[in-house]
Design an enzyme around this catalytic site. Structure first.
Site, PDB file in Angstrom:
ATOM      1  N   ASP A  90      11.013   3.301   5.133  1.00  0.00           N
ATOM      2  CA  ASP A  90      10.845   1.922   5.590  1.00  0.00           C
ATOM      3  C   ASP A  90      11.984   1.612   6.540  1.00  0.00           C
ATOM      4  OD1 ASP A  90       8.986  -0.505   4.338  1.00  0.00           O
ATOM      5  OD2 ASP A  90      10.740  -1.170   5.470  1.00  0.00           O
TER       6      ASP A  90
ATOM      7  N   GLU B   7      -4.875  -5.479  -5.744  1.00  0.00           N
ATOM      8  CA  GLU B   7      -3.597  -5.911  -6.274  1.00  0.00           C
ATOM      9  C   GLU B   7      -3.791  -6.272  -7.736  1.00  0.00           C
ATOM     10  OE1 GLU B   7      -1.506  -8.779  -3.971  1.00  0.00           O
ATOM     11  OE2 GLU B   7      -1.983  -7.758  -2.105  1.00  0.00           O
TER      12      GLU B   7
ATOM     13  N   LYS C 106      15.619  -3.090   1.946  1.00  0.00           N
ATOM     14  CA  LYS C 106      14.566  -2.728   1.000  1.00  0.00           C
ATOM     15  C   LYS C 106      14.770  -1.303   0.473  1.00  0.00           C
ATOM     16  CE  LYS C 106       9.902  -3.782   1.565  1.00  0.00           C
ATOM     17  NZ  LYS C 106       8.601  -3.574   2.219  1.00  0.00           N
TER      18      LYS C 106
ATOM     19  N   PHE D 119     -18.024  -9.019  -8.784  1.00  0.00           N
ATOM     20  CA  PHE D 119     -17.797  -9.843  -7.590  1.00  0.00           C
ATOM     21  C   PHE D 119     -18.866 -10.907  -7.397  1.00  0.00           C
ATOM     22  CE2 PHE D 119     -13.982  -8.585  -5.323  1.00  0.00           C
ATOM     23  CZ  PHE D 119     -13.552  -7.638  -6.232  1.00  0.00           C
TER      24      PHE D 119
ATOM     25  N   GLY E  18     -16.418 -19.671  -7.692  1.00  0.00           N
ATOM     26  CA  GLY E  18     -15.134 -20.345  -7.854  1.00  0.00           C
ATOM     27  C   GLY E  18     -14.675 -20.994  -6.566  1.00  0.00           C
TER      28      GLY E  18
ATOM     29  N   CYS F  21      -6.218  -9.336   1.954  1.00  0.00           N
ATOM     30  CA  CYS F  21      -7.228  -8.435   2.524  1.00  0.00           C
ATOM     31  C   CYS F  21      -8.503  -9.131   2.979  1.00  0.00           C
ATOM     32  CB  CYS F  21      -7.574  -7.350   1.506  1.00  0.00           C
ATOM     33  SG  CYS F  21      -6.234  -6.209   1.266  1.00  0.00           S
TER      34      CYS F  21
ATOM     35  N   VAL G  26       0.835  -1.201   0.000  1.00  0.00           N
ATOM     36  CA  VAL G  26       0.000   0.000   0.000  1.00  0.00           C
ATOM     37  C   VAL G  26       0.874   1.257   0.000  1.00  0.00           C
ATOM     38  CG1 VAL G  26      -1.670   1.325   1.364  1.00  0.00           C
ATOM     39  CG2 VAL G  26      -1.951  -1.137   1.099  1.00  0.00           C
TER      40      VAL G  26
ATOM     41  N   GLY H  62      -9.175 -15.263  -1.647  1.00  0.00           N
ATOM     42  CA  GLY H  62      -7.921 -15.360  -0.893  1.00  0.00           C
ATOM     43  C   GLY H  62      -7.324 -13.968  -0.813  1.00  0.00           C
TER      44      GLY H  62
HETATM   45  C1  UDX Z   1      -9.446  -6.411  -2.265  1.00  0.00           C
HETATM   46  C2  UDX Z   1     -10.462  -5.288  -2.573  1.00  0.00           C
HETATM   47  O1  UDX Z   1     -11.039  -5.508  -3.867  1.00  0.00           O
HETATM   48  C3  UDX Z   1      -9.783  -3.935  -2.496  1.00  0.00           C
HETATM   49  O2  UDX Z   1     -10.725  -2.901  -2.708  1.00  0.00           O
HETATM   50  C4  UDX Z   1      -9.154  -3.797  -1.099  1.00  0.00           C
HETATM   51  O3  UDX Z   1      -8.516  -2.562  -0.936  1.00  0.00           O
HETATM   52  C5  UDX Z   1      -8.178  -4.932  -0.847  1.00  0.00           C
HETATM   53  O4  UDX Z   1      -8.861  -6.178  -1.005  1.00  0.00           O
HETATM   54  P1  UDX Z   1      -7.544  -7.702  -3.608  1.00  0.00           P
HETATM   55  O5  UDX Z   1      -7.369  -8.539  -2.378  1.00  0.00           O
HETATM   56  O6  UDX Z   1      -6.325  -7.145  -4.274  1.00  0.00           O
HETATM   57  O7  UDX Z   1      -8.475  -6.426  -3.307  1.00  0.00           O
HETATM   58  O8  UDX Z   1      -8.290  -8.589  -4.689  1.00  0.00           O
HETATM   59  P2  UDX Z   1      -9.738  -8.747  -5.315  1.00  0.00           P
HETATM   60  O9  UDX Z   1      -9.658  -8.471  -6.769  1.00  0.00           O
HETATM   61  O10 UDX Z   1     -10.757  -8.036  -4.559  1.00  0.00           O
HETATM   62  O11 UDX Z   1      -9.947 -10.340  -5.140  1.00  0.00           O
HETATM   63  C6  UDX Z   1      -9.913 -10.976  -3.864  1.00  0.00           C
HETATM   64  C7  UDX Z   1     -10.158 -12.443  -3.976  1.00  0.00           C
HETATM   65  O12 UDX Z   1     -11.520 -12.709  -4.322  1.00  0.00           O
HETATM   66  C8  UDX Z   1      -9.328 -13.186  -5.013  1.00  0.00           C
HETATM   67  O13 UDX Z   1      -8.882 -14.398  -4.468  1.00  0.00           O
HETATM   68  C9  UDX Z   1     -10.282 -13.426  -6.158  1.00  0.00           C
HETATM   69  O14 UDX Z   1      -9.933 -14.579  -6.892  1.00  0.00           O
HETATM   70  C10 UDX Z   1     -11.590 -13.612  -5.413  1.00  0.00           C
HETATM   71  N1  UDX Z   1     -12.788 -13.261  -6.194  1.00  0.00           N
HETATM   72  C11 UDX Z   1     -12.998 -11.973  -6.609  1.00  0.00           C
HETATM   73  C12 UDX Z   1     -13.765 -14.235  -6.462  1.00  0.00           C
HETATM   74  O15 UDX Z   1     -13.615 -15.406  -6.070  1.00  0.00           O
HETATM   75  N2  UDX Z   1     -14.890 -13.869  -7.133  1.00  0.00           N
HETATM   76  C13 UDX Z   1     -15.117 -12.588  -7.571  1.00  0.00           C
HETATM   77  O16 UDX Z   1     -16.173 -12.357  -8.166  1.00  0.00           O
HETATM   78  C14 UDX Z   1     -14.125 -11.623  -7.299  1.00  0.00           C
END
Ligand code: UDX
Length: 437
Positions: free
Chosen positions: A30, A158, A35, A252, A256, A263, A11, A260
């Site tokens: 940091d 990410e 790093k 979203f 699946g 976050c 971040v 993971g």
């Molecule tokens: C997430 C939030 O989207 C972001 O706003 C926050 O700041 C940090 O957490 P991130 O962890 O980078 O971001 O990934 P994201 O794209 O949200 O996906 C998270 C997980 O959900 C992944 O494992 C992805 O495979 C899974 N996922 C996402 C699903 O299984 N189905 C979906 O429809 C969307």
């Protein structure tokens, strides 16, 4: 403006770089000197599309620099962003020791002659943390130091963090003083994004509530997928049908193996823990978490039904990153699947476009074979599992795949392939919430 970011992790580094890109003068701090040295030499510790170029460009024009010294980074900063890890404790609550330490360290450096400072909490923290940070700074710096604490949560994903930061849906600023609010609004003026102004507590809650809601959407569609599997319905069509309602939206709702990453698992746990501590247990979120944990186990059970035993069978796994476009393997379902398959005696080969380096130290010692080429990874495999939604996998050359596999059986844990195409090519194809072909 002169800005300082404390913590050059995911971040902090991306946020600092994007602030510099927007015209600010940014110092990233940091406490890991290796790093900092690497960053100064242009070596970027994470893979994030577009980040390396932006770092190099902004370092070259003098708008972005790296240091391990707060003494150097704080005196001139108008706003000081804290972006340190807030990892989970064993019980799911949030470990705030890094936050507390940084608050103390800031307090030790600040003096009244440095003028008014805004201390911004970027890390994901439980509601009421801002208050504690303010108390800590006053306690260690003394009452004469002029500052305000602000909550400014990040919403970056990410894999598209740079784009999310440069073109945000919204900026949330939680402040209890107009003076601090004005400083933050000035920071974000070049972004031309909608700004929601709130009190500190609401901003802190927005972050946990937003991530938990997205996780809830994923668990919801995965629960629907289970019903689809029992009835012959197709979860992709169901998601499309419900997603066409603007109030719901299709985003979203991809069924699946479950969510993971660094976050969602952590933030859902934290929100469960926070609400319990407040005497308002959030049972709905406990169910979200339970569905997610079961999801890959159910998938493995379907594979067990098909293969009977795994021992001595060659199984290929495509996908080790927790999602596409990242090398991050934190809470990755692909990694969990490999570990469970190996534990049951399978001969596992794995590949990933970006996460081989991060996954190797975990999976190589248990005997997983790493193969760069995805088709070579699937050579002689009885089954191919798809664990990450990478475009390379979705666009695989099925002719080529069919010629290398021992049995043409695919278990697609991310629903990225088309059952019709697979059927035409004589593959046996299993996915999540869709009829097998
Ligand atoms: C997430 C939030 O989207 C972001 O706003 C926050 O700041 C940090 O957490 P991130 O962890 O980078 O971001 O990934 P994201 O794209 O949200 O996906 C998270 C997980 O959900 C992944 O494992 C992805 O495979 C899974 N996922 C996402 C699903 O299984 N189905 C979906 O429809 C969307």
């Amino acid at each position: 403006m002169k800005l300082t970011i404390i913590g050059s992790g995911y971040v902090g580094l991306t946020t600092g770089t994007c602030f510099a890109e927007m015209g600010h003068h940014v110092t990233c701090v940091d406490n890991n000197e290796t790093k900092v040295k690497a960053l100064r030499e242009g070596i970027i510790p994470i893979y994030e599309p577009g980040l390396e170029d932006l770092i190099k460009k902004n370092v070259a024009v003098g708008k972005l620099k790296f240091t391990s010294s707060l003494q150097e980074a704080l005196p001139e900063a108008e706003a000081i962003f804290i972006a340190v890890p807030t990892p989970p404790n064993e019980d799911g609550s949030v470990d705030l020791s890094f936050m507390e330490r940084v608050a103390r360290e800031i307090a030790e450096v600040l003096t009244p002659s440095m003028g008014y400072k805004v201390i911004v909490d970027k890390s994901t923290v439980p509601v009421k943390t801002g208050e504690k940070v303010a108390q800590t700074i006053t306690h260690y710096a003394g009452k004469e130091v002029e500052f305000d604490v602000v909550s400014n949560p990040e919403f970056l994903r990410e894999g598209c963090a740079v784009d999310d930061l440069l073109h945000p849906d919204r900026i949330v600023i939680g402040a209890n003083s107009q003076r601090a609010m004005d400083v933050l609004k000035q920071v974000y003026r070049p972004f031309h994004a909608p700004i929601l102004e709130t009190d500190i507590e609401s901003a802190e809650l927005i972050k946990h509530a937003a991530n938990s809601f997205l996780a809830l959407k994923i668990s919801y569609i995965n629960a629907v997928a289970r019903v689809c599997e029992k009835t012959g319905a197709d979860v992709e069509l169901v998601a499309e049908g419900i997603g066409m309602d603007k109030r719901i939206s299709r985003h979203f709702l991809n069924a699946g193996l479950g969510y993971g990453g660094s976050c969602f698992p952590k933030d859902v746990k934290a929100f469960i823990s926070i609400s319990r501590q407040l005497g308002e247990p959030f049972l709905l979120l406990e169910e979200v978490e339970r569905i997610n944990e079961e999801q890959h186990e159910r998938f493995l059970n379907r594979l067990r039904d098909r293969l009977w035993v795994f021992r001595d069978k060659k199984i290929a796994v495509w996908g080790l990153a927790f999602k596409q476009n990242t090398d991050d393997i934190r809470e990755s379902i692909g990694i969990k699947l490999c570990q469970k398959l190996v534990a049951e005696g399978a001969i596992v080969s794995a590949t990933d476009p970006k996460a081989m380096g991060t996954a190797r130290p975990i999976l190589e010692p248990i005997g997983v074979n790493f193969v760069d080429d995805m088709y070579e990874c699937a050579r002689d495999a009885e089954v191919l599992i798809i664990a990450t939604e990478w475009a390379d996998f979705a666009n695989a050359d099925l002719q080529k795949l069919s010629s290398v596999m021992r049995n043409r059986i695919i278990f697609d844990g991310r629903n990225i392939m088309s059952p019709d195409n697979l059927k035409t090519m004589n593959f046996e194809y299993h996915s999540v919430g869709r009829p097998s072909v």
